[in-house]
Design a protein around this motif. Structure first.
Motif, short mmCIF file in Angstrom:
data_model
loop_
_atom_site.label_atom_id
_atom_site.label_comp_id
_atom_site.label_asym_id
_atom_site.label_seq_id
_atom_site.Cartn_x
_atom_site.Cartn_y
_atom_site.Cartn_z
N ASN A 177 -39.54 70.07 60.95
CA ASN A 177 -38.72 70.11 62.17
C ASN A 177 -39.12 68.68 63.06
O ASN A 177 -38.83 68.49 64.19
CB ASN A 177 -38.67 71.17 62.96
N HIS A 178 -39.84 67.86 62.57
CA HIS A 178 -40.35 66.52 63.04
C HIS A 178 -41.35 66.82 64.14
O HIS A 178 -41.43 66.05 64.93
CB HIS A 178 -39.09 65.75 63.37
N LEU A 209 -21.37 73.48 59.73
CA LEU A 209 -21.26 73.63 61.17
C LEU A 209 -19.95 74.24 61.76
O LEU A 209 -20.09 75.26 62.60
CB LEU A 209 -21.41 72.23 61.87
N THR A 210 -18.86 73.84 61.16
CA THR A 210 -17.50 74.55 61.57
C THR A 210 -17.14 75.70 60.66
O THR A 210 -16.48 76.56 61.16
CB THR A 210 -16.37 73.36 61.80
N GLY A 211 -17.46 75.39 59.56
CA GLY A 211 -16.95 76.55 58.32
C GLY A 211 -17.72 78.00 58.60
O GLY A 211 -17.22 78.98 58.15
N ASP A 241 -31.95 79.06 63.53
CA ASP A 241 -32.52 78.37 64.77
C ASP A 241 -31.48 77.42 65.18
O ASP A 241 -30.71 76.89 64.13
CB ASP A 241 -33.91 78.08 64.70
N SER A 242 -31.72 76.56 66.23
CA SER A 242 -30.82 75.53 66.72
C SER A 242 -31.19 74.04 65.58
O SER A 242 -29.95 73.32 65.55
CB SER A 242 -31.29 74.91 68.07
N PHE A 243 -32.30 74.11 65.00
CA PHE A 243 -32.40 73.09 63.95
C PHE A 243 -31.59 73.14 62.65
O PHE A 243 -31.31 72.06 62.10
CB PHE A 243 -33.76 73.00 63.58
N HIS A 249 -30.84 74.93 54.69
CA HIS A 249 -32.06 74.16 54.31
C HIS A 249 -32.56 75.24 53.16
O HIS A 249 -32.58 76.43 53.19
CB HIS A 249 -33.24 74.20 55.52
N PHE A 250 -32.89 74.41 52.20
CA PHE A 250 -33.34 75.31 50.82
C PHE A 250 -34.55 74.75 50.49
O PHE A 250 -34.78 73.28 50.31
CB PHE A 250 -32.44 75.14 49.64
N ASP A 251 -35.71 75.55 50.10
CA ASP A 251 -36.83 75.02 49.55
C ASP A 251 -37.33 76.01 48.57
O ASP A 251 -37.03 77.13 48.52
CB ASP A 251 -38.18 74.59 50.64
#
Length: 262
Positions: A177-178, A209-211, A241-243, A249-251
């Protein structure tokens, strides 16, 4: 005279014995013919069998084109041609459904970053990526599995089906998250990819985000999020979370407790 006759008789008898013995067949051991080696429903010669035994498996071919042509069996020649065709078509990670190019070692600018054997993926299972994404082969295979088992079925009846994936992030040497002082992100190890949307064949786009809450797409997006748990070790979405409110996110990091999905 009697002695002469006796000598002649004895000489004749000896000659007859020699002739008789010469007529007898000589007992010699027969040389057994080499037994044919069966392959499938037919038979191949012993020489061909030896060549087949000398032939390496496809996995051990390596630079197979360096083998002496006369020593290659038909199966090896077919394997070489197939391997060369896949390479010409851009197949990577040993899978023709994963298209791109081999990058090799990807160094990192900070300790903990980098990829030992990186690839640059441009498409998986005929679904294009909006930008070529750098990752390792384990992550590329997980992405392909997710596309095949979830993305295609989930979007089959929406907009004519999926055409491409919108990639928000892939390899980048940074912390989680930088955040300063945080651990190295899986993105910095070539084991992560972020997907922010899906372009459909009718030209429309679904965004995370919208879907995520939209009536016509929420079910499909939530299914894809859920189905990613397994092929990937970590799955994060808008509820995490907000990030991650605007992307998945996949890892491929693995944990003792199993897949981490939020």
């Amino acid at each position: 005279m009697r002695w002469v006759l006796l000598v002649l008789l004895l000489a004749g008898s000896a000659s007859a014995t020699v002739v008789e013995r010469s007529k007898r067949p000589v007992d010699r051991p027969e040389r057994a013919a080499p037994a044919p080696v069966l392959q499938g429903s037919g038979a191949i010669s012993t020489g061909a069998a030896r060549a087949e035994a000398r032939a390496p498996s496809l996995q051990s071919l390596g630079p197979a084109v360096s083998l002496r042509p006369k020593m290659r069996t038909r199966a090896v020649r077919r394997a070489i041609r197939r391997h060369q065709k896949l390479r010409a078509e851009g197949a990577i990670c040993g899978d023709p459904a994963i298209q791109g190019q081999v990058v090799g070692r990807m160094p990192g600018r900070i300790p903990g970053c980098g990829v030992a054997e990186a690839v640059r993926v441009r498409a998986v299972s005929d679904i294009a990526l909006s930008q070529q994404a750098v990752m390792d082969c384990g992550t590329a295979r997980a992405l392909k599995t997710w596309v095949d088992r979830s993305v295609k079925p989930a979007l089959r009846d929406i907009g004519g089906g999926v055409q491409s994936l919108k990639v928000a992030a892939h390899y980048v040497c940074r912390t989680r998250n930088h955040k300063k002082g945080a651990r190295i992100s899986e993105h910095g190890k070539g084991r992560a990819i972020d997907i922010s949307g899906f372009r459909l064949r009718d030209g429309s786009t679904i965004t995370v985000l919208t879907g995520w809450t939209a009536r016509g797409t929420a079910q499909a997006l939530r299914r894809m999020h859920r189905d990613a748990c397994g092929p990937f070790g970590t799955v994060l979405g808008p509820d995490a979370d907000s990030f991650h409110r605007d992307h998945f996110h996949f890892d491929t990091a693995r944990y003792r407790s199993g897949t981490y999905c939020r």
